[in-house]
Structures are given as C-alpha cells and as structure tokens.
Enzyme design. Structure first.
Site, mmCIF file in Angstrom:
data_model
loop_
_atom_site.group_PDB
_atom_site.id
_atom_site.type_symbol
_atom_site.label_atom_id
_atom_site.label_comp_id
_atom_site.label_asym_id
_atom_site.label_seq_id
_atom_site.Cartn_x
_atom_site.Cartn_y
_atom_site.Cartn_z
ATOM 1 N N SER A 154 4.132 -0.241 -15.351
ATOM 2 C CA SER A 154 3.349 -1.171 -14.761
ATOM 3 C C SER A 154 2.416 -1.975 -16.419
ATOM 4 O O SER A 154 2.485 -0.943 -17.167
ATOM 5 C CB SER A 154 2.127 -0.803 -14.029
ATOM 6 N N TYR A 167 -2.275 6.847 -9.862
ATOM 7 C CA TYR A 167 -1.385 5.994 -10.610
ATOM 8 C C TYR A 167 -0.986 5.573 -12.301
ATOM 9 O O TYR A 167 -0.095 5.468 -12.355
ATOM 10 C CB TYR A 167 -1.685 4.466 -10.075
HETATM 11 N N1 LIG Z 1 2.944 -5.017 -7.263
HETATM 12 C C1 LIG Z 1 1.946 -5.035 -8.187
HETATM 13 O O1 LIG Z 1 1.240 -5.407 -8.575
HETATM 14 C C2 LIG Z 1 2.848 -4.063 -8.721
HETATM 15 C C3 LIG Z 1 1.799 -4.458 -9.905
HETATM 16 C C4 LIG Z 1 2.634 -4.096 -11.850
HETATM 17 C C5 LIG Z 1 3.336 -2.705 -11.365
HETATM 18 N N2 LIG Z 1 3.959 -3.010 -9.807
HETATM 19 C C6 LIG Z 1 5.156 -1.163 -9.904
HETATM 20 O O2 LIG Z 1 6.004 -2.667 -9.380
HETATM 21 C C7 LIG Z 1 7.431 -1.245 -8.319
HETATM 22 C C8 LIG Z 1 7.963 -2.348 -7.532
HETATM 23 O O3 LIG Z 1 6.619 -2.433 -6.310
HETATM 24 P P1 LIG Z 1 6.579 -3.678 -5.644
HETATM 25 O O4 LIG Z 1 5.135 -4.616 -5.913
HETATM 26 O O5 LIG Z 1 7.755 -4.499 -5.179
HETATM 27 O O6 LIG Z 1 5.790 -2.836 -4.484
HETATM 28 P P2 LIG Z 1 5.910 -2.087 -2.573
HETATM 29 O O7 LIG Z 1 5.728 -1.136 -2.002
HETATM 30 O O8 LIG Z 1 6.722 -4.008 -2.621
HETATM 31 O O9 LIG Z 1 8.566 -1.456 -3.038
HETATM 32 C C9 LIG Z 1 7.867 -0.718 -3.280
HETATM 33 C C10 LIG Z 1 9.469 0.281 -3.247
HETATM 34 O O10 LIG Z 1 9.653 1.422 -2.849
HETATM 35 C C11 LIG Z 1 10.065 1.885 -1.827
HETATM 36 N N3 LIG Z 1 9.629 3.467 -2.420
HETATM 37 C C12 LIG Z 1 8.479 4.085 -1.969
HETATM 38 N N4 LIG Z 1 8.534 5.515 -2.242
HETATM 39 C C13 LIG Z 1 9.450 5.774 -2.731
HETATM 40 C C14 LIG Z 1 10.366 6.896 -2.323
HETATM 41 N N5 LIG Z 1 9.680 8.045 -2.572
HETATM 42 N N6 LIG Z 1 11.857 7.060 -2.568
HETATM 43 C C15 LIG Z 1 12.235 6.138 -2.734
HETATM 44 N N7 LIG Z 1 11.983 4.158 -2.671
HETATM 45 C C16 LIG Z 1 10.794 4.543 -2.580
HETATM 46 C C17 LIG Z 1 9.456 1.534 -1.175
HETATM 47 O O11 LIG Z 1 9.615 1.798 0.196
HETATM 48 C C18 LIG Z 1 9.227 0.129 -1.093
HETATM 49 O O12 LIG Z 1 10.313 -0.110 -0.954
HETATM 50 C C19 LIG Z 1 6.665 -0.563 -8.175
HETATM 51 O O13 LIG Z 1 6.608 1.095 -9.299
HETATM 52 C C20 LIG Z 1 4.921 -0.597 -8.734
HETATM 53 O O14 LIG Z 1 4.523 0.545 -8.787
HETATM 54 C C21 LIG Z 1 3.941 -2.906 -8.962
#
Ligand SMILES: NC(=O)c1ccc[n+]([C@@H]2O[C@H](COP(=O)([O-])OP(=O)(O)OC[C@H]3O[C@@H](n4cnc5c(N)ncnc54)[C@H](O)[C@@H]3O)[C@@H](O)[C@H]2O)c1
Length: 267
Positions: A154, A167
């Site tokens: 991130s 986080y």
């Molecule tokens: N959305 C943002 O602004 C953002 C920014 C930077 C980084 N990220 C990172 O991007 C990645 C994807 O996030 P997103 O924004 O699509 O969020 P999201 O919550 O929509 O998707 C995350 C997915 O991971 C699954 N998940 C959570 N815990 C789990 C576990 N223990 N085992 C298996 N699956 C699990 C959830 O069910 C979900 O489908 C994450 O690592 C997040 O930290 C997100």
C-alpha cells in the site's frame, strides 16, 4: 492462446471482489489460468463486511468467460496448511504455477489509544503472515522453473499513514519480507516485488476512519491527499501494474516497490 501472460498459471488471494477480482479479470484477458482464493466470510475485528461465496463464484465466472481456466477455493490465508493444500490442488488441475499475487488484506482504524491487541493480531495475521503463507504455498511450485511473486502492499507500506497503525506496520512488513525473499530466491529465477496503491474505491471501507479524520484529526487529512488531482485510483490501474510484474516483460525486475499511488507518497 495469445496475450501478455498467455499460458501462465497464477494464484490470486482475496480474489472474490475489489482489486483481487480486477487482477483476475485483467490476467484472464491476457491469457492466464487462475487459482482464486478468498475467505468468503467476515471477521469480527473488521468493521466492514468481507466477500461472500457468491462474489468468488462471480470472479471465477468472469475469468472463465474470458477463456481462462479458473479453480476457486474458499480459504483463509491465515491457515497455512489449508492454503498450501488448496494451492497444491489448483496446481494439479492447471498443470503448474508461474506466479502468485498476495492480495488478501484487511484494514482497521483507530487512534493510538483505541487500537486493540485483537486488531493488531488480526491485521498482522492476514496482511503480513497471510502474505508469507501465500508465498510459502506458491514457492514449492516455482523453485524448479522460476516465477514471480507479487505482494500487494500500500502507499501505507511506504508512508507513515496514521489512524490505522497496525495496517501501516503490516504493509511496511510486506516490503521487508519481499526484499529479503527477493535476495534469497533470485538464484531460482524467482522475482519478488511489491505494489503500492493509493486509495481505490472497493469494499474495504472502514467508515470510522473518515469519522476520525473529520471529527478528531482533520490536521492529518492532508497526508491522504494525492499529488495528482484525483481522489482515488481505479482497480484497473493497479491490475495493470500486477500484469506487468506477472509477465515476462518484467523478467529482470525484482525487489521493486511499484508505486501506483498518484503521488501520495511524495507528499
Ligand atoms: N482499497 C484501497 O484503497 C487500498 C489501497 C492500498 C492497498 N490496498 C490493498 O489492496 C488489497 C485488496 O484490497 P481491496 O481494496 O480490493 O479490498 P476488499 O476488501 O474489497 O478485498 C479484499 C479481499 O480479501 C479477502 N480477504 C480478507 N481477509 C482474508 C483472509 N484472511 N483470507 C483470504 N481472503 C481474505 C476479502 O474477503 C476480500 O475479498 C489489500 O491487500 C489492501 O490492503 C487497498
């Protein structure tokens, strides 16, 4: 099959929705076959709902529609043995593995005096140890022929993003782990890179974070502002970076912190 990752077999965790689904679709468009993993259940320490089994089915359907072979499994990335078993099964069905995208992650929000040990444990367990478990499940299938590990960090893995300290710490941890693995695994032609998105509109929505920023710590809000004049990036922007790192176009790229962050980390 043509495409930038034609014939590659790729594991994606957190694949049921959000960026994980976007990575699946983008890689399928470019000819990859996929092992799709998601917990498909919510966690008590996480204030927003996680994905459902229907979400994971929909990702598999979208990938299949694009001509990809997709094997889906409901697994918690914190469960190393279950994850390894699901990956082994997927690899048996697809005939091998070329890359893994450790994308599953969770976000809790809180000030220093309200953050709990349970939040710390859950966030570090999923985001850091879960990423390790994903690498460890993939590696036995990569050491013979080489491959690519793409670990989703991130902007908070580079910057001291406040009000979600577990986080931020976990995402910095992903960088250290990936650098160390990149050194250790280079001899096997295995590349290890991290991706650093700015904010993207997905289901990862802890409403309390916005409350904290507006009501308690408006002074910290500028830290979340992008340099480029956009509020959020889109999932596809991150998926294009993942595609590059999975593809052979990046064959000599390892140990990279690939920022797709609209400049938030230079602020
Ligand atoms: N959305 C943002 O602004 C953002 C920014 C930077 C980084 N990220 C990172 O991007 C990645 C994807 O996030 P997103 O924004 O699509 O969020 P999201 O919550 O929509 O998707 C995350 C997915 O991971 C699954 N998940 C959570 N815990 C789990 C576990 N223990 N085992 C298996 N699956 C699990 C959830 O069910 C979900 O489908 C994450 O690592 C997040 O930290 C997100």
């Amino acid at each position: 099959m043509s495409g930038r990752v034609a014939g590659k077999r790729v594991l994606i965790t957190g694949a049921a929705r959000g960026m994980g689904r976007s990575h699946a679709v983008r890689l399928a468009e470019e000819g990859a076959d996929l092992i799709l993993v998601d917990i498909c259940a919510s966690l008590p320490e996480v204030e927003y709902p996680l994905a459902t089994p229907e979400d994971l089915d929909e990702t598999a359907r979208l990938a299949t529609e694009l001509g990809s072979k997709a094997v889906a499994a409901v697994v918690d990335v914190r469960d190393a043995a279950a994850l390894a078993a699901a990956v082994d099964d997927g690899v048996a069905q697809l005939g091998g593995l070329d890359a893994a995208v450790a994308n599953a992650g969770v976000l809790t929000a809180g000030t220093w005096d309200t953050t709990t040990a349970e939040q710390w444990r859950t966030v570090v367990d999923v985001n850091l140890i879960g990423t390790w478990n994903t690498c460890a499940a993939a590696l036995p299938h990569l050491v013979e022929r080489g491959g690519s590990l793409v670990n989703i960090s991130s902007a908070a893995g580079i910057k001291g993003a406040p009000l979600h300290t577990p986080y931020t710490a976990s995402k910095h941890g992903v960088v250290g782990m990936s650098r160390a693995l990149a050194n250790e695994l280079a001899v096997h032609h295995i590349r290890v890179n991290t991706v650093h998105p700015t904010g993207v509109e997905t289901g990862m929505r802890p409403d309390s974070l916005h409350g904290l920023l507006i009501e308690q710590r408006p002074d910290l809000a500028p830290l979340f502002g992008n340099a480029l004049p956009i509020v959020m990036a889109e999932a596809i922007d991150i998926s294009n970076a993942v595609l590059f790192l999975v593809s052979d176009e990046s064959r000599y790229v390892t140990g990279l912190e690939f920022k797709v962050d609209a400049g938030v980390t230079i602020r």
